[in-house]
Design a protein around this motif. Sequence first.
Motif, PDB file in Angstrom:
ATOM      1  N   UNK A 270       1.423   8.563   5.658  1.00  0.00           N
ATOM      2  CA  UNK A 270       2.518   9.677   5.533  1.00  0.00           C
ATOM      3  C   UNK A 270       2.889   9.807   3.981  1.00  0.00           C
ATOM      4  N   UNK A 271       2.813   8.732   3.365  1.00  0.00           N
ATOM      5  CA  UNK A 271       3.185   8.577   1.820  1.00  0.00           C
ATOM      6  C   UNK A 271       1.795   9.108   1.305  1.00  0.00           C
ATOM      7  N   UNK A 272       0.717   9.019   1.516  1.00  0.00           N
ATOM      8  CA  UNK A 272      -0.546   9.278   0.667  1.00  0.00           C
ATOM      9  C   UNK A 272      -0.541  10.861   1.102  1.00  0.00           C
ATOM     10  N   UNK A 273      -0.350  11.427   2.200  1.00  0.00           N
ATOM     11  CA  UNK A 273      -0.438  12.920   2.293  1.00  0.00           C
ATOM     12  C   UNK A 273       0.798  13.719   1.434  1.00  0.00           C
ATOM     13  N   UNK A 274       1.897  13.044   1.582  1.00  0.00           N
ATOM     14  CA  UNK A 274       3.091  13.476   0.903  1.00  0.00           C
ATOM     15  C   UNK A 274       2.513  13.671  -0.746  1.00  0.00           C
TER      16      UNK A 274
ATOM     17  N   UNK B  13       0.782  -1.164  -0.106  1.00  0.00           N
ATOM     18  CA  UNK B  13      -0.042  -0.158   0.056  1.00  0.00           C
ATOM     19  C   UNK B  13       0.906   1.352  -0.083  1.00  0.00           C
ATOM     20  N   UNK B  14       2.023   1.067   0.806  1.00  0.00           N
ATOM     21  CA  UNK B  14       2.981   2.282   0.631  1.00  0.00           C
ATOM     22  C   UNK B  14       3.433   2.667  -0.543  1.00  0.00           C
ATOM     23  N   UNK B  15       3.947   1.627  -1.457  1.00  0.00           N
ATOM     24  CA  UNK B  15       4.377   1.709  -2.681  1.00  0.00           C
ATOM     25  C   UNK B  15       3.074   2.226  -3.839  1.00  0.00           C
ATOM     26  N   UNK B  16       1.897   1.695  -3.406  1.00  0.00           N
ATOM     27  CA  UNK B  16       0.941   2.120  -4.251  1.00  0.00           C
ATOM     28  C   UNK B  16       0.731   3.711  -4.108  1.00  0.00           C
ATOM     29  N   UNK B  17       0.786   4.240  -2.750  1.00  0.00           N
ATOM     30  CA  UNK B  17       0.628   5.499  -2.398  1.00  0.00           C
ATOM     31  C   UNK B  17       1.699   6.370  -3.260  1.00  0.00           C
ATOM     32  N   UNK B  18       2.951   5.889  -3.170  1.00  0.00           N
ATOM     33  CA  UNK B  18       3.930   6.514  -3.861  1.00  0.00           C
ATOM     34  C   UNK B  18       3.610   6.643  -5.379  1.00  0.00           C
ATOM     35  N   UNK B  19       3.401   5.615  -6.015  1.00  0.00           N
ATOM     36  CA  UNK B  19       3.115   5.537  -7.284  1.00  0.00           C
ATOM     37  C   UNK B  19       2.040   6.498  -7.670  1.00  0.00           C
ATOM     38  N   UNK B  20       0.917   6.431  -7.051  1.00  0.00           N
ATOM     39  CA  UNK B  20      -0.186   7.191  -7.515  1.00  0.00           C
ATOM     40  C   UNK B  20       0.020   8.792  -7.647  1.00  0.00           C
TER      41      UNK B  20
END
Length: 218
Positions: free
Chosen positions: A211-215, A179-186
């Motif tokens: 944190x990744x999604x907010x960034x 999910x972290x990688x998904x957030x970064x890729x999105x």
Amino acid sequence: MDISEIKVSLNSSNSQDRLKALTALREYEPDVVVPLLKSKLRDPEFLVRSFVAMGLGRKQRADAFEALIDMVKKDGDYNVRAEAANSLSLYGQAAIPYLVEAFRANDHWLIRRSIIAALTELSDPEALFEVTLIALNDQDLTVQESGIDCLGFLSSSSKSAEALQQLLLRVNADWWRVRLRVAKALRSFDAPEAKVALQQLRQDEDHRVVGAAMEALL
């Protein structure tokens, strides 16, 4: 080191001598180097064969290309096959079908990650997306993560819509690292669906994903 000295060292029983000789070949032209490199394709030391693979990428000829294809397919050590794949990619577009074939044939994480990294440099969205779909279902998490990263890389390509759909399928993945990688890729996508998915990930149970999604939304 002149060529006569190199030839002697290449036949030494000491692998360090053979490595020094292979390093010295960097100073010579492909027509001199490639036949000597090919003479060590079956060297008993995997590190020597890795140096051979590197040399065949730098000193390019048609027979060097064919030798690398053979190494990717047949060498008994995954480190050597990974190095051969890296060197094969230096030949550009001609290497792409062989890299895709090697990705399918080898399930070791190092080989697959090496091929993914190589294909991201070769500007072929179709081939990259093909191996990415395989990577996304790999048993090794690091290979899956590399595949997700590639989906983000494809955001500005002809495979953008398909890449986004693959990301959206993984917004609710069990592993927080996915999910972290998904957030970064999105963050690479401007589509409304990507924004909605990022809003969902801001509510994730794992603070690292949040944190990744907010960034990504900044």
